[in-house]
Design an enzyme around this catalytic site. Sequence first.
Site, PDB file in Angstrom:
ATOM      1  N   LYS A  96      50.881  15.697  12.772  1.00  0.00           N
ATOM      2  CA  LYS A  96      50.420  14.310  12.913  1.00  0.00           C
ATOM      3  C   LYS A  96      51.424  13.485  13.728  1.00  0.00           C
ATOM      4  O   LYS A  96      51.035  12.666  14.563  1.00  0.00           O
ATOM      5  CB  LYS A  96      50.198  13.667  11.540  1.00  0.00           C
ATOM      6  CG  LYS A  96      48.984  14.192  10.804  1.00  0.00           C
ATOM      7  CD  LYS A  96      48.735  13.394   9.543  1.00  0.00           C
ATOM      8  CE  LYS A  96      47.544  13.948   8.763  1.00  0.00           C
ATOM      9  NZ  LYS A  96      47.265  13.144   7.551  1.00  0.00           N
TER      10      LYS A  96
ATOM     11  N   HIS B 293      38.820  13.292  15.661  1.00  0.00           N
ATOM     12  CA  HIS B 293      38.648  12.044  14.931  1.00  0.00           C
ATOM     13  C   HIS B 293      39.939  11.233  14.904  1.00  0.00           C
ATOM     14  O   HIS B 293      39.947  10.037  15.140  1.00  0.00           O
ATOM     15  CB  HIS B 293      38.162  12.334  13.512  1.00  0.00           C
ATOM     16  CG  HIS B 293      38.994  13.352  12.777  1.00  0.00           C
ATOM     17  ND1 HIS B 293      39.275  14.599  13.290  1.00  0.00           N
ATOM     18  CD2 HIS B 293      39.625  13.315  11.568  1.00  0.00           C
ATOM     19  CE1 HIS B 293      40.029  15.276  12.437  1.00  0.00           C
ATOM     20  NE2 HIS B 293      40.257  14.518  11.391  1.00  0.00           N
TER      21      HIS B 293
ATOM     22  N   LYS C 233      42.311  19.352  21.286  1.00  0.00           N
ATOM     23  CA  LYS C 233      42.010  18.710  20.015  1.00  0.00           C
ATOM     24  C   LYS C 233      42.309  17.206  20.073  1.00  0.00           C
ATOM     25  O   LYS C 233      41.512  16.378  19.627  1.00  0.00           O
ATOM     26  CB  LYS C 233      42.809  19.379  18.899  1.00  0.00           C
ATOM     27  CG  LYS C 233      42.342  18.988  17.511  1.00  0.00           C
ATOM     28  CD  LYS C 233      43.050  19.766  16.451  1.00  0.00           C
ATOM     29  CE  LYS C 233      42.717  19.209  15.091  1.00  0.00           C
ATOM     30  NZ  LYS C 233      43.530  19.774  14.016  1.00  0.00           N
TER      31      LYS C 233
ATOM     32  N   ASP D  38      44.090   8.161   6.910  1.00  0.00           N
ATOM     33  CA  ASP D  38      43.421   8.928   5.857  1.00  0.00           C
ATOM     34  C   ASP D  38      42.213   9.540   6.516  1.00  0.00           C
ATOM     35  O   ASP D  38      41.467   8.862   7.234  1.00  0.00           O
ATOM     36  CB  ASP D  38      43.010   8.042   4.679  1.00  0.00           C
ATOM     37  CG  ASP D  38      42.552   8.891   3.494  1.00  0.00           C
ATOM     38  OD1 ASP D  38      43.163   9.943   3.233  1.00  0.00           O
ATOM     39  OD2 ASP D  38      41.566   8.511   2.834  1.00  0.00           O
TER      40      ASP D  38
ATOM     41  N   ARG E 225      54.451  13.471   6.274  1.00  0.00           N
ATOM     42  CA  ARG E 225      55.476  14.495   6.502  1.00  0.00           C
ATOM     43  C   ARG E 225      54.919  15.632   7.359  1.00  0.00           C
ATOM     44  O   ARG E 225      55.553  16.655   7.528  1.00  0.00           O
ATOM     45  CB  ARG E 225      55.970  15.056   5.156  1.00  0.00           C
ATOM     46  CG  ARG E 225      56.776  14.044   4.373  1.00  0.00           C
ATOM     47  CD  ARG E 225      57.337  14.601   3.066  1.00  0.00           C
ATOM     48  NE  ARG E 225      58.171  13.599   2.434  1.00  0.00           N
ATOM     49  CZ  ARG E 225      57.698  12.575   1.722  1.00  0.00           C
ATOM     50  NH1 ARG E 225      56.393  12.440   1.552  1.00  0.00           N
ATOM     51  NH2 ARG E 225      58.514  11.690   1.196  1.00  0.00           N
TER      52      ARG E 225
ATOM     53  N   GLY F 135      43.775  22.305   7.209  1.00  0.00           N
ATOM     54  CA  GLY F 135      42.618  21.790   6.471  1.00  0.00           C
ATOM     55  C   GLY F 135      41.358  22.579   6.779  1.00  0.00           C
ATOM     56  O   GLY F 135      41.347  23.812   6.755  1.00  0.00           O
TER      57      GLY F 135
ATOM     58  N   ASP G 270      39.860  22.798   9.641  1.00  0.00           N
ATOM     59  CA  ASP G 270      39.735  23.136  11.066  1.00  0.00           C
ATOM     60  C   ASP G 270      39.097  24.505  11.331  1.00  0.00           C
ATOM     61  O   ASP G 270      38.287  24.637  12.252  1.00  0.00           O
ATOM     62  CB  ASP G 270      41.100  23.068  11.769  1.00  0.00           C
ATOM     63  CG  ASP G 270      41.553  21.632  12.031  1.00  0.00           C
ATOM     64  OD1 ASP G 270      40.721  20.716  11.924  1.00  0.00           O
ATOM     65  OD2 ASP G 270      42.742  21.434  12.351  1.00  0.00           O
TER      66      ASP G 270
END
EC number: 3.6.1.66
Length: 201
Positions: free
Chosen positions: A14, A184, A179, A74, A10, A157, A159
């Site tokens: 992302k 990653h 970014k 994940d 959600r 998070g 960052d």
Amino acid sequence: MPRRVLVASRNAKKLGELRRILAEAGIEGLEVVGLDEVPPFPEAPETAATFEENALAKARDGAAATGLACVADDSGLSVDALNGMPGVLSARWSGRHGDDTANNDLLLGQLSDVPDERRGARFVSACALVADGREVVTLGEWPGRIARKPAGEAGFGYDPLFVPDGGTQSSAELTPAEKDAASHRGRALRALLPALAALAQ
């Protein structure tokens, strides 16, 4: 009609990241949708020991529940001085899931007496795609170090604490394009592009 691809998240950032990476690669014919755009279904807890297993479990759940191709990730932070932790526990390191401030405060406290040369860390992301009976899992890593205090308003998070190798800014101070190019999750998503391109045929 574009083929719908579910991202098992959600998090608008992302979804935006995958849309930008697809556009950058010139892949058309896919419509990226999030969990808020499909009927709700029971989401399995992230209880596996690895990022890859957690991502694959989420992608399998999403594909089975919706019938759509499903991408799930994940990701988390692996800190050298903490023997690779928080790892898969990154989002709930402080005991409450998704409390970024508490997680960052706890991490800074745990590293308070660790000298700068031993503050190495890496963000790790596993991305899984489940579609048409196929399963593909990719892994991306972003090496860096943990700063002494947070900086920057972008990102989420850890960052604000993470300074990528070769840079002086935290990942929360980078533009979305900067970014995407290095992160990653950007690396793991780009490794999925051949499989995503095949869906768009």
